[in-house]
Design a protein around this motif. Structure first.
Motif, PDB file in Angstrom:
ATOM      1  N   ASP A   1     -38.342  74.870  77.978  1.00 58.36           N
ATOM      2  CA  ASP A   1     -37.679  75.986  77.182  1.00 58.36           C
ATOM      3  C   ASP A   1     -38.622  76.313  76.213  1.00 58.36           C
ATOM      4  O   ASP A   1     -39.179  76.000  75.404  1.00 58.36           O
TER       5      ASP A   1
ATOM      6  N   GLU B   1     -36.331  82.209  78.745  1.00 61.61           N
ATOM      7  CA  GLU B   1     -38.018  82.139  78.756  1.00 61.61           C
ATOM      8  C   GLU B   1     -38.424  80.876  78.874  1.00 61.61           C
ATOM      9  O   GLU B   1     -37.782  79.948  78.246  1.00 61.61           O
TER      10      GLU B   1
ATOM     11  N   ARG C   1     -38.546  78.617  73.964  1.00 61.03           N
ATOM     12  CA  ARG C   1     -38.044  78.915  72.690  1.00 61.03           C
ATOM     13  C   ARG C   1     -38.249  77.686  71.756  1.00 61.03           C
ATOM     14  O   ARG C   1     -38.353  77.299  70.645  1.00 61.03           O
ATOM     15  N   THR C   2     -37.380  76.692  72.425  1.00 55.74           N
ATOM     16  CA  THR C   2     -37.006  75.251  71.656  1.00 55.74           C
ATOM     17  C   THR C   2     -38.257  74.334  71.993  1.00 55.74           C
ATOM     18  O   THR C   2     -38.193  73.215  71.294  1.00 55.74           O
TER      19      THR C   2
END
Length: 483
Positions: A57, A435, A59-60
């Motif tokens: 991921d 994303e 974002r994370t």
């Protein structure tokens, strides 16, 4: 060891590496992945050798799926992704390369009372048109001749005769490295058959100007193989071409091994055309103290250069940019030492790791990095550097190798290809907007080592095609499963 989301993030698979800043997961959640589907795709590709991949991921940093993600493999040209991050942090986005004309005396009555020096600044984008601009600046400065000598200096970067030693002698993507780089250190070789035989030419080809390169020549040889032969004598480069290997007419780029002589030769021709007579160029070991700049040409800003490098996978650009970054850090800028400096930089940024670079382009097969390290670099360092905006869109392929489009799915990535090595890394936007970041490494280095370096070995093209299909299948699967 079974690779779970948690084990990869927290270092269970790669000792000493820090997490990608992801939340802890319950055991049941970690076991909810479906690695067999990915494994089945890999098995169906029938590549042999090694396959490693990881998707996270963006974002994370949460790792969603992985296979052999901690295995250090040859990255091929995806190494340029690390070079991009390294250069942008070290040099900054406003950095420009500068090529200068230096004078050791004053200009009086149209004559430079001293020596003229064409001093390279490591600009990998300098072309013949750019040299013509410098020649025009010289004339505008009032110089029509000189009393001293005309020198070339390429000492801004350490010289290397070639980027990788295992490439065919004639390939233009494996030229020499120097602080004075012209036309990507390539010369345009052209041929045309007439009634009297072949006419051969060597030219410093660019958009506006195509002057003859007098320090490089070519001749036909009465042989069938090898297609090209090369030697140096008297400070000049000599190519021979097998007489039976040429068609009626054509052209290609050949690598330049004496780049300072090549650039000086071309500049002399361009200056003469502007009305400034110069003596034959001579190499200079070191810049004299007190030399004054009388003309200069700046490159585009670094992100523009890097975007073009990633798009066209220009090896000499990667080497020049990476070596310049190492020099700016006070490290040894020689190719192997500079690669080691970039390796140390990456390990410091990621908190450890096993990545090892001997160059900045990935043209050699000795570089090593794991899919995990590549994804961590892209995820953690890419956003600040604007990496995705520098990458080019990647076209997906179906099982037959045909280009396909998946509505709403976008991939921006860097590819890498060597004989029996195919790699890919970058960013995915799934149809629902999720994303992801990823890296896919495939390589059969044992088969590569057995192949001949004189050309494309049998089976390599088919092998690479199957690898690219596998890459598309994995990306499509991830977008559907995790988007």
């Amino acid at each position: 060891m079974k690779l779970t989301r948690r084990s990869i993030l927290c270092g269970g698979a790669v000792a000493g590496m820090t997490a990608l800043a992801a939340p802890r997961l319950a055991r049941a959640e970690a076991q909810a992945l479906r690695p067999l589907s990915g494994a089945e795709l890999v098995a169906a590709a029938q590549l042999g050798g090694e396959v490693g991949y990881l998707v996270a991921d963006a974002r994370t940093g949460l790792v969603l799926e992985a296979m052999n993600a901690d295995r250090a493999m040859a990255p091929a040209s995806t190494a340029k992704t690390i070079t991009t991050l390294y250069a942008l942090e070290t040099l900054g986005s406003s950095y420009r390369f500068v090529t200068r004309l230096l004078a050791t005396g004053p200009v009086s009555g149209g004559v430079l009372r001293g020596d003229l020096i064409l001093a390279g600044g490591g600009d990998p984008t300098l072309d013949t048109d750019g040299l013509a601009d410098l020649a025009a600046q010289l004339v505008r400065a009032g110089v029509r001749g000189l009393t001293g000598r005309f020198y070339t200096w390429g000492g801004a970067l350490p010289y290397a005769a070639e980027i990788a030693a295992d490439q065919p002698v004639h390939v233009g993507y494996n030229p020499s490295i120097s602080g004075l780089i012209l036309n990507y250190n390539r010369v345009h070789f052209r041929w045309k058959r007439g009634q009297g035989g072949y006419a051969l030419g060597m030219e410093a080809w660019s958009e506006k100007y195509q002057p003859t390169a007098y320090t490089i020549d070519a001749a036909l040889a009465n042989r069938s193989t090898p297609l090209f032969g090369y030697r140096q004598t008297g400070g000049k480069e000599h190519w021979t071409v097998a007489s039976g290997g040429l068609n009626k007419a054509g052209s290609l780029w050949l690598p330049v091994r004496l780049p300072d002589a090549y650039a000086g030769d071309v500049f002399q021709t361009l200056a003469r055309a502007q009305g400034c007579a110069l003596p034959a160029p001579e190499p200079l070991r070191g810049l004299p103290a007190g030399a004054q700049m009388i003309a200069a040409r700046q490159s585009s800003e670094l992100p523009v250069i890097l975007r073009s490098m990633l798009k066209y996978s220009t090896n000499i650009t990667a080497e020049a940019v990476g070596m310049t970054a190492s020099a700016a850090r006070g490290a040894n800028a020689a190719r192997g030492a500079s690669g080691a400096a970039m390796s140390a930089w990456l390990a410091a940024k990621l908190g450890g790791g096993k990545a090892r670079f001997v160059d900045h382009s990935g043209l050699g097969a000795e570089d090593r990095i794991s899919a995990l390290e590549m994804v961590r670099a892209v995820t953690l360092l890419g956003p600040k550097a604007g990496l995705r905006g520098l990458m080019k869109p990647f076209g997906l392929r179906d099982s037959a190798g045909r280009t396909v489009e998946v509505p709403g799915l976008r991939v921006d990535a860097k590819t890498g290809t060597l004989n029996f090595v195919s790699t890919l890394t970058g960013f995915i936007t799934a149809p629902d907007g999720t994303e992801l970041t990823f890296a896919i490494f495939t390589g059969d280095l044992a088969r590569r080592a057995r192949s001949q370096s004189s050309g494309e070995p049998e089976g390599s093209r088919t092998w690479v095609r199957r690898s690219k299909v596998l890459q598309s299948q994995l990306i499509t699967r991830w977008a559907a499963l995790y988007g």
